[in-house]
Design an enzyme around this catalytic site. Structure first.
Site, PDB file in Angstrom:
ATOM      1  N   THR A 126       0.803  -1.232   0.000  1.00 57.70           N
ATOM      2  CA  THR A 126       0.000   0.000   0.000  1.00 57.70           C
ATOM      3  C   THR A 126       0.835   1.282   0.000  1.00 57.70           C
ATOM      4  OG1 THR A 126      -0.097  -0.196   2.419  1.00 57.70           O
ATOM      5  CG2 THR A 126      -1.941  -1.124   1.181  1.00 57.70           C
ATOM      6  N   GLU A 127       2.123   1.139  -0.221  1.00 58.60           N
ATOM      7  CA  GLU A 127       3.029   2.289  -0.092  1.00 58.60           C
ATOM      8  C   GLU A 127       2.626   3.482  -0.945  1.00 58.60           C
ATOM      9  OE1 GLU A 127       5.637  -1.257   1.089  1.00 58.60           O
ATOM     10  OE2 GLU A 127       3.951  -0.865  -0.242  1.00 58.60           O
ATOM     11  N   VAL A 128       2.184   3.230  -2.191  1.00 60.72           N
ATOM     12  CA  VAL A 128       1.882   4.359  -3.094  1.00 60.72           C
ATOM     13  C   VAL A 128       0.725   5.220  -2.598  1.00 60.72           C
ATOM     14  CG1 VAL A 128       2.822   3.270  -5.165  1.00 60.72           C
ATOM     15  CG2 VAL A 128       0.420   2.890  -4.562  1.00 60.72           C
TER      16      VAL A 128
END
Length: 258
Positions: free
Chosen positions: A134-136
């Site tokens: 989910t980094e983006v």
């Protein structure tokens, strides 16, 4: 103060338990260092043939710890690079570990927590666990895990998961090859113990080690170069205004406007 990581050895199985349930086992420099130390000890312990990584509480690992994210906002570029390399060393240690490592995923594995599952040799999950890089969504770049994930599930599916930041079900994770098997939550512990016992009883430790070493030797030079580059990309991205904005929104529990 409770230990961030617990260890136990029984029947030649070494168990490393993430022990921050109140923080959803979120990653912090202390947790990462504790995991490294536990792994190094088990690597050199002749009583351990197979290693299991599991977690206390509802989540397996929810990514980065909030206070860790907060302190990261004040990091210099050099500190960001050092911190990124710290996580890289943990992933690399697990990926190249001479003994088999099994992830027992009883709950959600997100961002760095999903990366942790990615680098294990086997991963067994409860049906309700969600997986996702989910980094983006908060301005990070999932740089380090991209190197391992692309080897594991291929370029197209890696791109889909990393660029979307979507959460996927355990069943979808299994169909992609991200995890080994989905099993009912009430049987998860026993299924992992049975799988570990089978490896311990039926397989040569040296043969498993040499087979894993052979598999890891494929594209090893390129992988090491890619990881070094990924750590630099990670550190650079953290200093970008999008990451600063994303962390600030995340900490204040607001949705960033991109």
């Amino acid at each position: 103060m409770d230990k961030a990581v617990l260890t136990h050895i029984e029947n030649r199985l070494g168990t490393i338990t993430l022990n921050r349930p109140e923080k959803r086992n979120a990653m912090s420099p202390e947790l990462i260092q504790a995991m490294k130390s536990a792994l190094v000890n088990m690597e050199h312990d002749p009583a351990v043939k197979v290693v299991r990584i599991k977690a206390e509480g509802k989540a397996f690992c929810a990514g980065a710890d909030l206070s860790y994210l907060q302190s990261m906002q004040n990091y210099s570029e050099e500190e960001n690079l050092q911190d990124s390399e710290n996580l890289m060393e943990l992933f690399d240690l697990i990926y190249n570990f001479p003994k088999i490592i099994i992830a027992q995923v009883q709950g959600h594995a997100l961002a760095g927590g999903c990366g942790l599952v990615t680098v294990c040799d086997f991963a067994f999950s409860a049906p309700d666990a969600l997986f996702g890089y989910t980094e983006v969504r908060i301005g990070f770049v999932p740089a380090l895990v991209s190197v391992f994930l692309q080897e594991q599930i291929g370029a197209a599916k890696t791109q889909e998961l990393l660029l979307s930041g979507d959460l996927i079900s355990a069943e979808r994770a299994a169909s992609l090859g991200l995890i080994t098997q989905v099993t009912p939550a009430e049987h998860l512990d026993q299924v992992v113990l049975d799988h570990a016992a089978k490896l311990i009883t039926h397989n040569s430790a040296n043969s498993m080690m040499e087979t894993k070493k052979l598999l890891r030797s494929l594209n090893q030079k390129e992988r090491n170069q890619s990881l070094k580059h990924a750590a630099e990309i990670n550190a650079k991205a953290r200093a970008h205004e999008d990451c600063v904005k994303g962390i600030s929104s995340f900490l204040s529990k607001e949705k960033p406007t991109w």
